[in-house]
Design a protein around this motif. Sequence first.
Motif, mmCIF file in Angstrom:
data_model
loop_
_atom_site.group_PDB
_atom_site.id
_atom_site.type_symbol
_atom_site.label_atom_id
_atom_site.label_comp_id
_atom_site.label_asym_id
_atom_site.label_seq_id
_atom_site.Cartn_x
_atom_site.Cartn_y
_atom_site.Cartn_z
ATOM 1 N N VAL A 106 0.843 -1.205 0.000
ATOM 2 C CA VAL A 106 0.000 0.000 0.000
ATOM 3 C C VAL A 106 0.880 1.258 0.000
ATOM 4 O O VAL A 106 0.631 2.203 -0.751
ATOM 5 N N SER A 107 1.916 1.247 0.803
ATOM 6 C CA SER A 107 2.835 2.389 0.857
ATOM 7 C C SER A 107 3.503 2.638 -0.499
ATOM 8 O O SER A 107 3.624 3.782 -0.948
ATOM 9 N N LYS A 108 3.909 1.569 -1.144
ATOM 10 C CA LYS A 108 4.563 1.704 -2.457
ATOM 11 C C LYS A 108 3.572 2.192 -3.512
ATOM 12 O O LYS A 108 3.932 2.978 -4.388
ATOM 13 N N TYR A 109 2.319 1.747 -3.431
ATOM 14 C CA TYR A 109 1.322 2.248 -4.386
ATOM 15 C C TYR A 109 1.000 3.717 -4.131
ATOM 16 O O TYR A 109 0.694 4.458 -5.074
ATOM 17 N N GLU A 110 1.091 4.155 -2.893
ATOM 18 C CA GLU A 110 0.924 5.587 -2.614
ATOM 19 C C GLU A 110 2.074 6.373 -3.244
ATOM 20 O O GLU A 110 1.876 7.469 -3.776
ATOM 21 N N GLU A 111 3.280 5.804 -3.205
ATOM 22 C CA GLU A 111 4.431 6.432 -3.856
ATOM 23 C C GLU A 111 4.216 6.510 -5.367
ATOM 24 O O GLU A 111 4.502 7.534 -5.993
ATOM 25 N N VAL A 112 3.709 5.435 -5.957
ATOM 26 C CA VAL A 112 3.394 5.444 -7.389
ATOM 27 C C VAL A 112 2.395 6.565 -7.680
ATOM 28 O O VAL A 112 2.555 7.331 -8.643
ATOM 29 N N GLY A 113 1.376 6.695 -6.844
ATOM 30 C CA GLY A 113 0.372 7.748 -7.025
ATOM 31 C C GLY A 113 0.975 9.144 -6.977
ATOM 32 O O GLY A 113 0.602 10.012 -7.775
ATOM 33 N N ARG A 114 1.908 9.353 -6.072
ATOM 34 C CA ARG A 114 2.572 10.675 -5.994
ATOM 35 C C ARG A 114 3.384 10.945 -7.262
ATOM 36 O O ARG A 114 3.382 12.063 -7.786
ATOM 37 N N MET A 115 4.085 9.930 -7.739
ATOM 38 C CA MET A 115 4.871 10.099 -8.974
ATOM 39 C C MET A 115 3.960 10.404 -10.165
ATOM 40 O O MET A 115 4.256 11.301 -10.971
ATOM 41 N N LEU A 116 2.868 9.661 -10.264
ATOM 42 C CA LEU A 116 1.925 9.899 -11.362
ATOM 43 C C LEU A 116 1.320 11.293 -11.260
ATOM 44 O O LEU A 116 1.180 11.984 -12.277
ATOM 45 N N GLY A 117 1.000 11.725 -10.050
ATOM 46 C CA GLY A 117 0.460 13.071 -9.853
ATOM 47 C C GLY A 117 1.437 14.137 -10.319
ATOM 48 O O GLY A 117 1.052 15.108 -10.977
ATOM 49 N N SER A 118 2.705 13.946 -10.017
ATOM 50 C CA SER A 118 3.737 14.884 -10.459
ATOM 51 C C SER A 118 3.819 14.926 -11.985
ATOM 52 O O SER A 118 3.934 15.998 -12.581
ATOM 53 N N MET A 119 3.741 13.770 -12.598
ATOM 54 C CA MET A 119 3.795 13.701 -14.067
ATOM 55 C C MET A 119 2.575 14.373 -14.687
ATOM 56 O O MET A 119 2.689 15.076 -15.699
ATOM 57 N N MET A 120 1.406 14.171 -14.073
ATOM 58 C CA MET A 120 0.176 14.767 -14.620
ATOM 59 C C MET A 120 0.160 16.284 -14.473
ATOM 60 O O MET A 120 -0.396 16.984 -15.311
ATOM 61 N N ARG A 121 0.786 16.788 -13.412
ATOM 62 C CA ARG A 121 0.837 18.245 -13.211
ATOM 63 C C ARG A 121 1.762 18.929 -14.209
ATOM 64 O O ARG A 121 1.577 20.105 -14.512
ATOM 65 N N SER A 122 2.745 18.213 -14.734
ATOM 66 C CA SER A 122 3.718 18.826 -15.654
ATOM 67 C C SER A 122 3.993 17.907 -16.848
ATOM 68 O O SER A 122 5.121 17.440 -17.037
#
Length: 166
Positions: free
Chosen positions: A140-156
């Motif tokens: 779950v922690s690693k998938y939250e990390e994936v979500g943060r990375m994807l969010g960063s990519m989507m913002r820029s």
Amino acid sequence: RKAESGRQKAEGRGQKAEGRRQEAEGKPKKIKVGEKEECKKMKGHRDLIVFQLSYSLAMDIFNLSKKFPKEEIYSLTDQIRRSSRSVAVNIAEAFRKRRYPKMFVNKLSDSDAEATETQVWLDFAFDSGYLLRDDHDRLVSKYEEVGRMLGSMMRSPERFVPTSGR
């Protein structure tokens, strides 16, 4: 000039061979999200840390889910494997669409949704007694990390637009 050209070709072959050797040894080139300079050097989706992480997580889930009861094969087991694999697949598809920012973001959003779905399936697996707390919390922690990375990519998304046309 010919000597220079020959040396350059030899150096290029040496660099390619070194890269293949590192890949064979399991040392993939890692590229951090958000470093525009590094993004220019990307050759494919496998160069993205977020892809590498999501692929690794899908393989972890596959191996852990082998121990799930047989009666779960067409429900929980199938669903958790499908959603976890879909995270990496959608990242790969997004990478191919990166010259079109809206399509790129859409595919990344699909990947983020699949990551969230996977977390819910992990909760079901844990609550059903099929996963140890340590495995559940780590995934779950690693998938939250994936979500943060994807969010960063989507913002820029502009950071990922290829610099040369194909």
